[in-house]
Every structure is written in C-alpha cells, then in structure tokens.
Design an enzyme around this catalytic site. Structure first.
Site, PDB file in Angstrom:
ATOM      1  N   ASN A 162       0.879  -1.172   0.000  1.00 33.09           N
ATOM      2  CA  ASN A 162       0.000   0.000   0.000  1.00 33.09           C
ATOM      3  C   ASN A 162       0.912   1.216   0.000  1.00 33.09           C
ATOM      4  O   ASN A 162       1.478   1.568   1.030  1.00 33.09           O
ATOM      5  CB  ASN A 162      -0.903  -0.009   1.236  1.00 33.09           C
ATOM      6  CG  ASN A 162      -1.697   1.280   1.371  1.00 33.09           C
ATOM      7  OD1 ASN A 162      -1.732   2.103   0.452  1.00 33.09           O
ATOM      8  ND2 ASN A 162      -2.345   1.477   2.519  1.00 33.09           N
ATOM      9  N   LYS A 169       0.201   4.221  -0.199  1.00 32.81           N
ATOM     10  CA  LYS A 169      -0.419   5.429   0.369  1.00 32.81           C
ATOM     11  C   LYS A 169      -0.137   6.611  -0.581  1.00 32.81           C
ATOM     12  O   LYS A 169      -0.067   6.401  -1.791  1.00 32.81           O
ATOM     13  CB  LYS A 169       0.073   5.669   1.798  1.00 32.81           C
ATOM     14  CG  LYS A 169      -0.104   4.399   2.664  1.00 32.81           C
ATOM     15  CD  LYS A 169       0.029   4.625   4.129  1.00 32.81           C
ATOM     16  CE  LYS A 169      -0.206   3.304   4.853  1.00 32.81           C
ATOM     17  NZ  LYS A 169      -0.183   3.420   6.297  1.00 32.81           N
ATOM     18  N   HIS A 179      -9.617   1.529   4.812  1.00 36.68           N
ATOM     19  CA  HIS A 179      -8.364   1.691   5.559  1.00 36.68           C
ATOM     20  C   HIS A 179      -8.619   2.635   6.733  1.00 36.68           C
ATOM     21  O   HIS A 179      -9.396   3.583   6.615  1.00 36.68           O
ATOM     22  CB  HIS A 179      -7.277   2.255   4.634  1.00 36.68           C
ATOM     23  CG  HIS A 179      -5.912   2.180   5.242  1.00 36.68           C
ATOM     24  ND1 HIS A 179      -5.490   3.072   6.197  1.00 36.68           N
ATOM     25  CD2 HIS A 179      -4.895   1.306   5.058  1.00 36.68           C
ATOM     26  CE1 HIS A 179      -4.260   2.747   6.568  1.00 36.68           C
ATOM     27  NE2 HIS A 179      -3.858   1.678   5.891  1.00 36.68           N
ATOM     28  N   GLU A 202      -6.985   4.988   7.856  1.00 33.60           N
ATOM     29  CA  GLU A 202      -6.716   6.403   7.556  1.00 33.60           C
ATOM     30  C   GLU A 202      -7.927   7.042   6.872  1.00 33.60           C
ATOM     31  O   GLU A 202      -8.221   8.228   7.078  1.00 33.60           O
ATOM     32  CB  GLU A 202      -5.449   6.519   6.693  1.00 33.60           C
ATOM     33  CG  GLU A 202      -4.197   6.233   7.536  1.00 33.60           C
ATOM     34  CD  GLU A 202      -3.013   5.691   6.762  1.00 33.60           C
ATOM     35  OE1 GLU A 202      -3.020   5.726   5.518  1.00 33.60           O
ATOM     36  OE2 GLU A 202      -2.078   5.209   7.425  1.00 33.60           O
ATOM     37  N   GLU A 261      -5.513  -4.589  10.534  1.00 28.38           N
ATOM     38  CA  GLU A 261      -4.488  -3.564  10.738  1.00 28.38           C
ATOM     39  C   GLU A 261      -4.788  -2.810  12.038  1.00 28.38           C
ATOM     40  O   GLU A 261      -5.598  -1.858  12.038  1.00 28.38           O
ATOM     41  CB  GLU A 261      -4.483  -2.570   9.573  1.00 28.38           C
ATOM     42  CG  GLU A 261      -4.143  -3.199   8.242  1.00 28.38           C
ATOM     43  CD  GLU A 261      -3.513  -2.188   7.282  1.00 28.38           C
ATOM     44  OE1 GLU A 261      -2.513  -2.543   6.665  1.00 28.38           O
ATOM     45  OE2 GLU A 261      -4.024  -1.053   7.179  1.00 28.38           O
ATOM     46  N   GLY A 269       2.454   2.500  10.784  1.00 23.60           N
ATOM     47  CA  GLY A 269       3.427   3.567  10.619  1.00 23.60           C
ATOM     48  C   GLY A 269       4.144   3.946  11.903  1.00 23.60           C
ATOM     49  O   GLY A 269       4.815   4.976  11.960  1.00 23.60           O
ATOM     50  N   SER A 320       3.323  -1.982  10.443  1.00 26.99           N
ATOM     51  CA  SER A 320       4.758  -2.051  10.743  1.00 26.99           C
ATOM     52  C   SER A 320       5.383  -3.409  10.420  1.00 26.99           C
ATOM     53  O   SER A 320       6.248  -3.888  11.159  1.00 26.99           O
ATOM     54  CB  SER A 320       5.030  -1.658  12.205  1.00 26.99           C
ATOM     55  OG  SER A 320       4.682  -0.299  12.410  1.00 26.99           O
ATOM     56  N   GLY A 373       2.817  -1.016   4.288  1.00 29.43           N
ATOM     57  CA  GLY A 373       2.926   0.393   3.947  1.00 29.43           C
ATOM     58  C   GLY A 373       4.362   0.765   3.638  1.00 29.43           C
ATOM     59  O   GLY A 373       4.887   0.526   2.552  1.00 29.43           O
TER      60      GLY A 373
HETATM   61  P1  13P Z   1       3.013   0.499   7.685  1.00 27.95           P
HETATM   62  O1  13P Z   1       3.495  -0.826   7.113  1.00 27.95           O
HETATM   63  O2  13P Z   1       3.778   1.659   7.175  1.00 27.95           O
HETATM   64  O3  13P Z   1       2.888   0.431   9.163  1.00 27.95           O
HETATM   65  O4  13P Z   1       1.519   0.712   7.114  1.00 27.95           O
HETATM   66  C1  13P Z   1       0.604  -0.318   7.235  1.00 27.95           C
HETATM   67  C2  13P Z   1      -0.606   0.030   6.452  1.00 27.95           C
HETATM   68  O5  13P Z   1      -1.344   0.923   6.818  1.00 27.95           O
HETATM   69  C3  13P Z   1      -0.851  -0.720   5.218  1.00 27.95           C
HETATM   70  O6  13P Z   1      -2.123  -0.491   4.711  1.00 27.95           O
END
Ligand code: 13P
Length: 275
Positions: free
Chosen positions: A15, A17, A102, A104, A174, A180, A218, A239
């Site tokens: 992803n 982002k 997601h 976010e 997640e 993140g 992560s 991510g």
């Molecule tokens: P990270 O791997 O950067 O923690 O992000 C995870 C994520 O939100 C994937 O959709």
C-alpha cells in the site's frame, strides 16, 4: 485422484499510500518485477498505488506475476460525484485489488461502516477484490475491546457483500496503533485476532474459511517471518516497507518460505476417491 484443497494462497500487498513519482515508481516496480522473474512464486504479490499511477503501473507490470490496484473506490457506480473514482474505472486499468476502509480513510475522511460496505460491494460488482481493512485503536485495545471491534467491522461489511464467494474479498487486520509506528503487533496477538476473524467468517458459511486474512501494521523484513508463519495469517498489507524494493522483496521471500513450508500439510485426499 488427489485433490488439493483450494488452500489460502498467501498474498503480499503493498500500500503505497500517498507516495510515489513517475521516476521512482519505475525503479521500484522494475526491481520487484526483476526479482520475481527469477523464481516461480508460491504467493500472490500486488501493489496498491495512487490512482494517477495505475496506467504506468499497468504498463510496467503487464506480463509479470504481479498484480496491482488502488487504495480507495467510490461507493457509487457512476454519476455526479466530483473527484470520485468508480470501480469500473479502476478495472479498466487492469486493477485486481482495491483497499477499502483503511483506518486512515475511516479516521480522516469519516468513512462509515455503510460507506465501507457499499465500496466493497461496488468493487465486487466491477470484478475487483476489495481488501477490507479492520482494526482497533489503542484505546479500544487497552479497554479489552479489540476482538469485538474487529468482529463488528467484519460483520458490517459482510452484511453488504454476502458470503457466496470467499475469494471475492480479502480481509486485512491492521491495528491502528501499529500503522506507521514501527510497533507491530506481536505474532501471538495478531494470530489471536486473526483466529477470531476466522471464526467470525466461518459463522457466515464454511466456504468463508477460504477467505484470506492479511496482517498489516509495521511489517518489516525482521518481523515478517514470525508473522507470516502464524496459522491464520494469510499474507501482509505493507505500507512503508513496500516503498523500499529490498524490503518488499525480503517480505515476499518470507511469505514464499512460509507458503512452501505449509504446502504439504494443506494437501488432502479427495474423500471419495482415495489412491
Ligand atoms: P506500515 O506498514 O507503514 O505500518 O503501514 C501499514 C498500512 O497501513 C498498510 O495499509
């Protein structure tokens, strides 16, 4: 005759982002594609890119083993929805997957359970696989509500998409506090939630046992193996590490090793015709 049950094939999905640029995208995708051509993959691999890069991604990945997709989709099929992108449009660019719900988007764009469900349904209608994200906040975890929160999120989306075809949907667990932050869930904690989600899926019919549940939050090369060898973790939604070719490749390799190790135990004989 030996029938190999349609076991859950591991899926490693990036992803991106809101990251990327035409030049760096090409370097990243070419490096991953190059690595994948050196061996036949026992896992599925894909990248969910910002929508403007779908055309470039299609051009770079067509003919490879990699799939691609987007990070969001409209809850509507078409119409006067300025700025929205429909599932049919994503499909026109060869997308296979689209991330839906997601955390976010739930947090920053106020996406409700109904919106997430409607988006997942639009994706399925257009022939895409929605990757539906569920996960608890730190506050919810500390209050002992993690399992209940993700079960509710899953049930909400299943009410929209039904359960006739388990391959039509992928679930991604997640935990919000792990995204993140560099603080992944432990393998034991992630497995416990995945098992709860698996049980919830099974309540919607035995076929749903084939629905894949990814872990995200992560994931890095140094914790991928531990997570991806858990019984109910069927892959990764990545991510930050998906933006670094060597990290993404390392995680794909971990998933491949985990898949190869479990292949033998997943083979069963057809009950009717034993050799
Ligand atoms: P990270 O791997 O950067 O923690 O992000 C995870 C994520 O939100 C994937 O959709």
């Amino acid at each position: 005759m030996i029938e190999v049950l349609k076991m859950r094939r591991k899926l490693v999905l990036g992803n991106w982002k809101m990251h990327g640029a035409i030049g760096t995208n090409a370097q990243l995708l070419q490096a991953i594609r190059q690595h994948l051509t050196t061996s036949s993959l026992p896992v599925d691999v894909g990248v969910c890119v910002p929508a403007p890069y779908l055309s470039q991604t299609r051009d770079l990945l067509t003919g490879s083993d990699m799939k691609w997709g987007a990070q969001d989709v409209s809850a509507h099929a078409k119409g006067a929805f300025t700025g929205e992108i429909s599932a049919a449009m994503l499909a026109e660019f060869g997308s296979q997957y689209v991330i839906v719900g997601h955390s976010e988007r739930r947090a920053y764009h106020g996406e409700t359970a109904d919106a997430v469900g409607a988006k997942a349904r639009q994706a399925i209608v257009a022939g895409l696989v929605p990757v539906v994200c569920v996960g608890e906040t730190l506050h919810e975890r500390d209050a002992g509500m993690a399992e209940q929160v993700v079960r509710n999120q899953l049930s909400d989306v299943l009410a929209f998409v039904g359960s006739e075809n388990p391959a039509q949907i992928v679930i991604a667990y997640e935990p919000v506090w792990a995204i993140g932050t560099g603080r992944s869930a432990s393998a034991a904690d992630a497995q416990a939630i995945h098992a709860a989600l698996r049980a919830c899926l099974s309540e919607h019919g035995e076929a749903m046992n084939q629905t894949r549940i990814l872990y995200g939050g992560s994931i890095k090369p140094n914790n991928a193996h531990e997570l991806l060898t858990c019984a109910d973790i069927d892959g990764a939604l990545i991510g930050g590490a998906s933006l670094v070719a060597s990290d993404f490749i390392s995680i794909i390799d971990s998933a491949s090793r985990a898949a190869s190790a479990s292949t033998v135990s997943d083979e069963v004989f057809d009950a009717g015709v034993k050799p």
